[in-house]
Design a protein around this motif. Structure first.
Motif, PDB file in Angstrom:
ATOM      1  N   GLU A 279       0.817  -1.214   0.000  1.00 45.33           N
ATOM      2  CA  GLU A 279       0.000   0.000   0.000  1.00 45.33           C
ATOM      3  C   GLU A 279       0.853   1.267   0.000  1.00 45.33           C
ATOM      4  OE1 GLU A 279      -3.818   0.572   0.659  1.00 45.33           O
ATOM      5  OE2 GLU A 279      -3.487  -1.057  -0.743  1.00 45.33           O
ATOM      6  N   LEU A 376      -9.564  -7.768  -2.469  1.00 44.94           N
ATOM      7  CA  LEU A 376      -8.363  -7.288  -1.782  1.00 44.94           C
ATOM      8  C   LEU A 376      -8.265  -7.952  -0.419  1.00 44.94           C
ATOM      9  CD1 LEU A 376      -8.606  -3.415  -2.322  1.00 44.94           C
ATOM     10  CD2 LEU A 376      -7.275  -5.044  -3.671  1.00 44.94           C
ATOM     11  N   LYS A 475      -9.514   1.542   1.021  1.00 41.61           N
ATOM     12  CA  LYS A 475      -8.242   0.901   0.708  1.00 41.61           C
ATOM     13  C   LYS A 475      -8.182   0.626  -0.793  1.00 41.61           C
ATOM     14  CE  LYS A 475      -5.282  -3.022   2.060  1.00 41.61           C
ATOM     15  NZ  LYS A 475      -5.205  -4.270   2.860  1.00 41.61           N
ATOM     16  N   GLY A 476      -6.972   0.578  -1.324  1.00 36.98           N
ATOM     17  CA  GLY A 476      -6.774   0.102  -2.684  1.00 36.98           C
ATOM     18  C   GLY A 476      -6.839   1.171  -3.752  1.00 36.98           C
TER      19      GLY A 476
END
Length: 507
Positions: A279, A376, A475-476
């Motif tokens: 990340e 994910l 996220k992501g």
């Protein structure tokens, strides 16, 4: 257990999955999985007791993910025909072939038992989508009007978000799951306006979002009537509260505040993909790197943290994750030491040697927020465990000579490694000689993650435990949103640095 919605069951999930998976295998995929997803989201917003906006939307689609020549491939679409499903398999394989040159390490998935045609539904009593709009609006309006009738309350915002998520999953190993999850997020904010000073103060309900149905708003799991009755008095006391003097204080932190500190400083920090740097280009890394597993003193000896995909009413609770892995509870911190990470099947297999007894199998942390996104590694319900015979909130307060009881979450800030942070709150109750003696304002607590959790002297008993959480963990890239809960008891921390937010802001 409620039934899975009949209109979802009527969709041709098995036929679509069979067509897609068969085509992926014909094209040489070592692994393929298929998802048919439908997510319905309802929103209500009231301003001063009157309806401001309402919406009811539905997202439906299918997705195919493959491992071909050791490389991920993915495709999604909305057409629900066998030919369209086959075309998605072909597109996913083609994507994997193109991506092969970018893959430095072949994808291998940790083994998992086969679950053949199983069904799971989350724990709720009343599907909120079965409740007429007029009834839901009337309940929010009634609670809003009670707030507006109180002295000092000038405005009230009320909102309700409800979600019903259906997923069908199948893969080439033979696993096939059908699931339905329901969740609800009600919120009320009272506002006091000081026209003479040109300022305002606000305070919102502490009721957390939950994996429950409409019953939550009418008495099951939370007493909204009691909280609404108490809120105006707390707001007015807060509006008149003196500004805090910066320095070191002992803190008793209520679950309504502590859940967010857990989320940011433990939950994100112990996602293994983050700890490995996956990340780094977007949401940061983690100080809790894999070389520290089994040795990092994350906190004091009373700190025991679990990841949990099984807790009743948890927002991240599932029967099976989006890779067909059974929901589990697992240790992350034991007696203050880092002992585990949150894992999907790829992370568990690729790092099995380094993880030791904590590796070799996914602990069920794969999730996609829609059919349009690939799975994910996502956060479980990360929970600080209470002490079996631990103290009550009043007993924790009784151990403090000079300190602050903090309730409710508000703003926060944390660095890219999840190590340096500061958090504010909604209510700051001054403690003197073991007693609450009024509120303070402009409070933020600041620490490093290990210093903060190392300063935790005591955790409350089960009677102080509350499951908090949020609907909007991001996220992501492309970004995905997930709902997650964090349970914790009240806890006592010694000697934490307190900032005055007004002076820190130059005011």
């Amino acid at each position: 257990m409620p039934d899975v919605d009949s209109s979802f069951l009527a969709m041709p999930a098995r036929g679509l999955a069979g067509a897609a998976l068969e085509r992926a295998q014909e094209l040489g995929a070592e692994h393929a999985d298929f998802r048919l997803e439908r997510t319905r989201t309802g929103r209500l917003r009231l301003r001063d007791g009157h309806l401001d906006s309402t919406s009811d939307s539905e997202d439906v689609g299918l997705a195919v993910r493959v491992v071909h020549d050791g490389t991920w491939g993915f495709a999604s679409g909305i057409a629900r025909t066998a030919e369209a499903a086959k075309a998605l398999a072909e597109q996913a394989v083609a994507t994997a072939k193109v991506s092969r040159v970018l893959s430095s390490q072949p994808v291998e998935l940790a083994p998992e038992q086969v679950y053949d045609d199983v069904t799971w539904v989350s724990a709720y009593d009343i599907d909120p989508f079965d409740v007429p709009d007029a009834e839901r609006i009337a309940r929010l309006a009634d609670l809003s009007e009670r707030l507006l009738a109180a002295d000092g309350v000038d405005h009230v915002d009320a909102s309700l978000m409800q979600v019903r998520e259906n997923k069908f999953y199948a893969d080439t190993s033979g696993t096939m799951t059908t699931q339905q999850r329901v969740r609800l997020h009600p919120e009320f904010t009272a506002v006091n306006v000081d026209r003479g000073a040109g300022t305002f103060s606000s305070m919102r309900t502490l009721a957390p979002p939950v994996g429950r149905g409409w019953e939550y708003l009418i008495g099951t799991g939370w007493d909204f009537d009691a909280e609404i009755a108490e809120l105006p008095g707390l707001l007015m006391e807060h509006a008149k509260a003196p500004s805090v003097e910066p320095g070191r204080y002992d803190l008793v932190i209520d679950p309504s505040n502590l859940w967010l500190t857990i989320h940011e400083s433990i939950g994100h920090a112990t996602e293994l993909d983050r700890a490995l740097g996956y990340e780094a280009a977007y949401a940061g890394t983690s100080f809790a790197t894999i070389d520290k597993l089994g040795s990092l003193q994350y906190g004091s000896g009373v700190m025991n943290v679990t990841g949990d995909r099984t807790v009743e009413h948890g927002l991240a609770t599932v029967g099976y994750d989006d890779e067909g892995v059974l929901g589990q509870q697992f240790d992350i911190v034991r007696d203050g030491v880092l002992v585990g990470y949150q894992l999907n099947r790829q992370m568990a297999q690729a790092n099995a040697a380094a993880l030791g007894e904590a590796g070799g199998r996914s602990n069920g942390c794969a999730y996609a927020d829609s059919s349009g996104h690939i799975q994910l590694q996502r956060m479980a319900n990360v929970t600080l465990q209470p002490a079996e015979n631990g103290p009550s909130l009043d007993e924790l307060i009784g151990e403090v000579e000079r300190g602050i009881l903090i309730k409710g979450d508000r703003s926060w800030s944390i660095d890219m490694q999840r190590f340096n942070f500061q958090f504010t709150g909604q209510q700051f109750h001054r403690i003197e000689n073991g007693r609450i003696v009024g509120q303070l304002s402009d409070v933020a607590y600041q620490a490093t993650t290990t210093d903060f959790w190392g300063a935790m002297e005591a955790v409350g008993g089960p009677q102080t435990f509350v499951l908090g959480g949020a609907f909007n963990c991001g996220k992501g890239q492309p970004g995905q949103i997930a709902a997650v809960s964090h349970g914790c008891p009240a806890a006592l921390f010694r000697g934490i640095n307190i900032l005055n937010t007004k002076s820190e802001g130059g005011r």
